[in-house]
Design an enzyme around this catalytic site. Structure first.
Site, PDB file in Angstrom:
ATOM      1  CB  CYS A   8      -1.236   0.168   1.230  1.00  0.00           C
ATOM      2  SG  CYS A   8      -1.995   1.044   0.684  1.00  0.00           S
TER       3      CYS A   8
ATOM      4  CB  CYS B 289      -2.374   4.621   3.067  1.00  0.00           C
ATOM      5  SG  CYS B 289      -1.804   3.373   4.123  1.00  0.00           S
TER       6      CYS B 289
ATOM      7  CE  LYS C  59      -7.460  -1.592   4.260  1.00  0.00           C
ATOM      8  NZ  LYS C  59      -6.813  -1.085   3.713  1.00  0.00           N
TER       9      LYS C  59
ATOM     10  NE  ARG D 126      -6.604   4.497   9.093  1.00  0.00           N
ATOM     11  CZ  ARG D 126      -7.660   4.973   8.248  1.00  0.00           C
ATOM     12  NH1 ARG D 126      -8.864   6.351   8.497  1.00  0.00           N
ATOM     13  NH2 ARG D 126      -8.467   3.936   7.727  1.00  0.00           N
TER      14      ARG D 126
ATOM     15  NE  ARG E  66      -6.675   4.910   4.657  1.00  0.00           N
ATOM     16  CZ  ARG E  66      -5.673   5.553   5.006  1.00  0.00           C
ATOM     17  NH1 ARG E  66      -5.681   6.036   4.052  1.00  0.00           N
ATOM     18  NH2 ARG E  66      -4.468   6.124   5.605  1.00  0.00           N
TER      19      ARG E  66
ATOM     20  CD  GLU F  36     -14.016  -4.307  -4.607  1.00  0.00           C
ATOM     21  OE1 GLU F  36     -13.241  -4.969  -4.725  1.00  0.00           O
ATOM     22  OE2 GLU F  36     -14.425  -3.091  -4.350  1.00  0.00           O
TER      23      GLU F  36
ATOM     24  CE  LYS G 152      -7.334  -3.941   7.662  1.00  0.00           C
ATOM     25  NZ  LYS G 152      -6.552  -2.571   6.875  1.00  0.00           N
TER      26      LYS G 152
END
Ligand code: PBG
Length: 324
Positions: free
Chosen positions: A120, A122, A195, A205, A217, A233, A248
Site C-alpha cells: 500500500c 498510505c 476491505k 494509523r 478513505r 469484490e 477486513k
C-alpha cells in the site's frame, strides 16, 4: 427431539465430553503475526494505542522471525514506516526501504517462515492516502503502476506473498502482470478483497503514522453497510489472479467471512485489526473483560465463521498459551 429424550447438557458436563463435542479448533499455525518496521537500530518502541505491540527496527527482525517460527505461527505480515514520506510514496518501492530490508533479514535467519508484505502507499505518502492524491480524490489508474512496483520490490526481496490493501480497482491484475513480467510468477497474491472503510483501523494509523491528512478513505474502501458488494469484490480479485483473499475487519464482518467461505474455494483470510485488538486490551486492562478467555473467544469466532487464517496482533500471545 424434545426433552427429556434430548439433554444437550449431557455433552457439556466434563472437559473430556466438551472436547468430544467441540466443532472448531484453533492452532498457532492458523494465525499470522503483524509487525511494524521502522528505521534505526536497537528500536523496540511501544505503540501507545496498542498496548503490548512495538515498532521494531530491522536489526531486531532476525530474532523476531525465529521466535515467530518457534511458536509455530502460520506466518508474518510486515508494515513499513519510512523515515521520509513524499507525494508518490516512493518509500514503498525502494529496494533499500525498511520492508525489503526486513524481508531479507527474516528470510536469512528463518527461511521457512512465511513472509507476507503488505502493499500500500498510505504509510509512505505525505498526505496519508493509499494512492496518488489530487487534493480531492485518489486517482485509481495512476496508482496502479506504483502498487505494481511496490509488489515487485517486495517479491524481489524474497516475500512469499504480496498483499495489496489499497482497494484500487484493477490492482490485482496490475500486480500479477508486473510480477509475471519480472519472472516472479510464483509470488502469491493475497488480496484484501473485501476491505471496509472501518473506524477500527484507528490505532493502526497511529502505529504506522498513516492517517489521511485530509479527507477519509470512503472514496476507495467499502461501505460497511454492504455485503453483496464484498462478494463481488472477492470474485473480481480471484478472476484478476489473486490466490488468497481477505475480509477486513474480522469481528464486525463475521457474516461476510461466512458468506465468502460458502461461495469460494480459495483460502480465506480475516484480519483482526488494530481496533479489535485495542478494544479488547483496554477492557482487559480495566478488569472489565477476562483475559485470555475474551481473546481466545474472539479468535475462535472468526475461525468458526469460516476463516482459514487469521491475521492478529494476539498471534504470539495465543501461541505461547497453546503450544504443542
Ligand atoms: C494500509 C492498511 C491499513 C490496515 C492494514 N493495511 C490501514 C488503513 O487502511 O487505513 C489496518 C490494519 C489494522 O487496523 O490493524 N492500507
Amino acid at each position: 427431539m424434545p426433552f427429556p429424550e434430548q439433554r444437550p447438557r449431557r455433552l457439556r458436563r466434563t472437559p473430556a465430553l466438551r472436547e468430544l463435542a467441540r466443532e472448531t479448533r484453533l492452532a498457532p499455525a492458523d494465525l499470522v503475526d503483524a509487525l511494524f518496521v521502522v528505521e534505526g537500530s536497537g528500536v523496540r518502541e511501544p505503540i501507545a494505542a496498542m498496548p503490548g505491540i512495538s515498532r521494531l527496527s530491522v536489526d531486531q527482525l532476525g530474532d523476531e522471525a525465529k521466535r515467530i517460527a518457534d511458536l509455530g505461527l502460520g506466518g508474518v505480515i510486515l508494515f513499513g514506516i519510512p523515515a521520509r514520506k513524499d507525494a508518490l510514496g516512493s518509500g514503498a518501492y525502494d529496494a533499500d526501504g525498511v520492508v525489503p530490508r526486513a524481508i531479507r533479514a527474516m528470510k536469512k535467519s528463518t527461511p521457512e517462515l512465511l513472509v507476507i508484505a503488505d502493499v500500500c502507499l498510505c504509510e509512505y505518502t505525505d498526505h496519508g492516502h493509499c494512492g496518488v492524491w489530487d487534493g480531492h480524490a485518489v486517482h485509481n489508474d495512476e496508482t496502479l503502476p506504483l502498487l505494481a512496483r511496490a509488489a515487485v520490490t517486495a517479491a524481489e526481496a524474497g516475500a512469499d506473498v504480496v498483499a495489496p490493501s489499497d482497494m484500487m480497482d484493477g490492482r490485482v491484475r496490475a500486480i500479477r502482470s508486473a510480477l509475471d513480467a519480472a519472472q516472479l510468477e510464483d509470488t502469491v497474491i493475497l488480496s484484501y478483497a473485501a476491505k471496509y472503510a472501518s473506524a477500527f483501523y484507528g490505532p493502526f494509523r497511529e502505529a504506522a503514522e498513516s492517517a489521511p491528512q485530509s479527507g477519509d478513505r470512503r472514496g476507495y474502501q467499502m461501505d460497511p453497510a454492504n455485503a453483496r458488494e464484498a462478494l463481488a469484490e472477492i470474485e473480481t480479485d480471484l478472476a484478476e489472479g489473486a490466490d488468497l483473499v481477505m475480509v477486513k475487519p474480522a469481528l464486525p464482518c463475521l457474516d461476510i467471512v461466512r458468506a465468502a467461505r460458502e461461495r469460494i474455494s480459495a483460502p480465506l483470510f480475516a484480519y483482526q485489526v488494530s481496533g479489535e485488538y485495542s478494544m479488547l486490551q483496554a477492557a482487559i486492562e480495566r478488569g472489565w473483560l477476562e483475559s485470555p478467555r475474551a481473546i481466545d473467544e474472539s479468535l475462535l469466532a472468526i475461525r468458526r465463521a469460516g476463516a482459514d487464517r487469521i491475521i492478529s496482533y494476539f498471534a504470539k500471545d495465543f501461541a505461547r498459551r497453546h503450544r504443542g
